[in-house]
Design a protein around this motif. Sequence first.
Motif, short mmCIF file in Angstrom:
data_model
loop_
_atom_site.label_atom_id
_atom_site.label_comp_id
_atom_site.label_asym_id
_atom_site.label_seq_id
_atom_site.Cartn_x
_atom_site.Cartn_y
_atom_site.Cartn_z
N SER A 68 4.02 0.97 43.49
CA SER A 68 5.36 0.53 43.86
C SER A 68 5.34 -0.70 44.77
O SER A 68 4.35 -1.00 45.44
N THR A 84 7.72 -2.77 38.88
CA THR A 84 7.35 -1.62 39.70
C THR A 84 8.57 -1.10 40.46
O THR A 84 9.47 -1.86 40.81
N PRO A 85 8.62 0.21 40.72
CA PRO A 85 9.75 0.74 41.49
C PRO A 85 9.58 0.43 42.97
O PRO A 85 8.47 0.14 43.45
N THR A 108 9.29 1.58 46.84
CA THR A 108 8.71 2.77 47.46
C THR A 108 9.81 3.75 47.88
O THR A 108 9.65 4.96 47.78
N VAL A 165 11.24 5.62 41.93
CA VAL A 165 9.86 5.97 42.26
C VAL A 165 9.60 7.46 42.09
O VAL A 165 8.45 7.90 42.10
N TYR A 185 1.85 4.75 41.95
CA TYR A 185 2.72 4.89 40.79
C TYR A 185 2.07 4.31 39.53
O TYR A 185 2.41 4.72 38.41
#
Length: 343
Positions: A148, A183-184, A186, A191, A228
């Motif tokens: 993430s 990416t997500p 955090t 996430v 992740y």
Amino acid sequence: MEFRAKPSATGRADGPARRGSRPKPGRAVGRFARRLRRTLLAALVMGAVVVPVSAAGRPQIPAPAPAVLAPVTASTLDTAYAANRANAAEAARMAADHGDRTRAAADRALAGPSRRFLSFDGRGSGRAVEVFGDLAHADRVAVLVPGSDTRLETYDRFRAGALALHDRLGPRTAVVAWLGYETPGTVSPTVLTTGRAEAAAPRLQGFIRELRGVVGRSAHMSLLCHSYGSVVCGRAAHGLDVDDIALIGSPGTGADSAAALHTSARVWAARGADDWVAHVPHAQADLFGTTLGFGTDPVSPAFGAQVFAAGAGGHSDYFKPGSVSLDNLARIVLGDTSEVTRA
């Protein structure tokens, strides 16, 4: 010494400690599920508040579309590298004109003459796939998949890990830093679910196929998946043409076991002693029609991975130079599996 409960007026021992009494498994599971749901719901609510505020304060940054390239081969690597550097330079100019100095500086660094990107996309949070080493002649290749909060503005910390690994590996090796998905955050709802991973998995599968076209069938390929990123690798693992998959600092893969990944690769897992992921509930729960959590802990015996030592490091320390985890990851990539120290 055995504990005995005080008899009640009926002559029966009160409380769960009376002789022959045991907590009912169903109740224990129910209590755990309720605790898990409360934990995940709290994180979901926090993400729902934080993420829109962050997004509102960050308008979209203009950037050119990615360079249009023919499928990359060993003989066309230099052409791809040059085209992607030029694209990053144009992205830097556009970000500067837009008034975003942070993104402009990040793009400008990526456009440096020594940088070698198989692909680059400066739009949105950004995508970048960078090569360290002589990919065309590498016998051993490691592909790093980040977790993430990895985007172009934070790319340097991801790149530092790839550089540290390549320095540890030596000649005739290459490391690829694959920031090939969004990416997500955090602290965000995304996430907690597999949504971003499911979207990323086909991209990773396609990239590995393309990479095989560059390095050939005989090159030993390892997939090193952090945080992740291990969810992404779990979703992509089926049929993936790699020799090893290492899950580090993993919240889970979405699968109950290594066997459930349906991969012929050796599956490894590690977690540093100071990694906060150890406190994440390793389970899954349905909430509002969405599955939250990622299932079995990859370092648990129940998962069935080959667990290796990661030392005393925290969540961001797996590629720290001189660390136990970096040494073991290098041994996995180099095929020195008998030298990997086990946890």
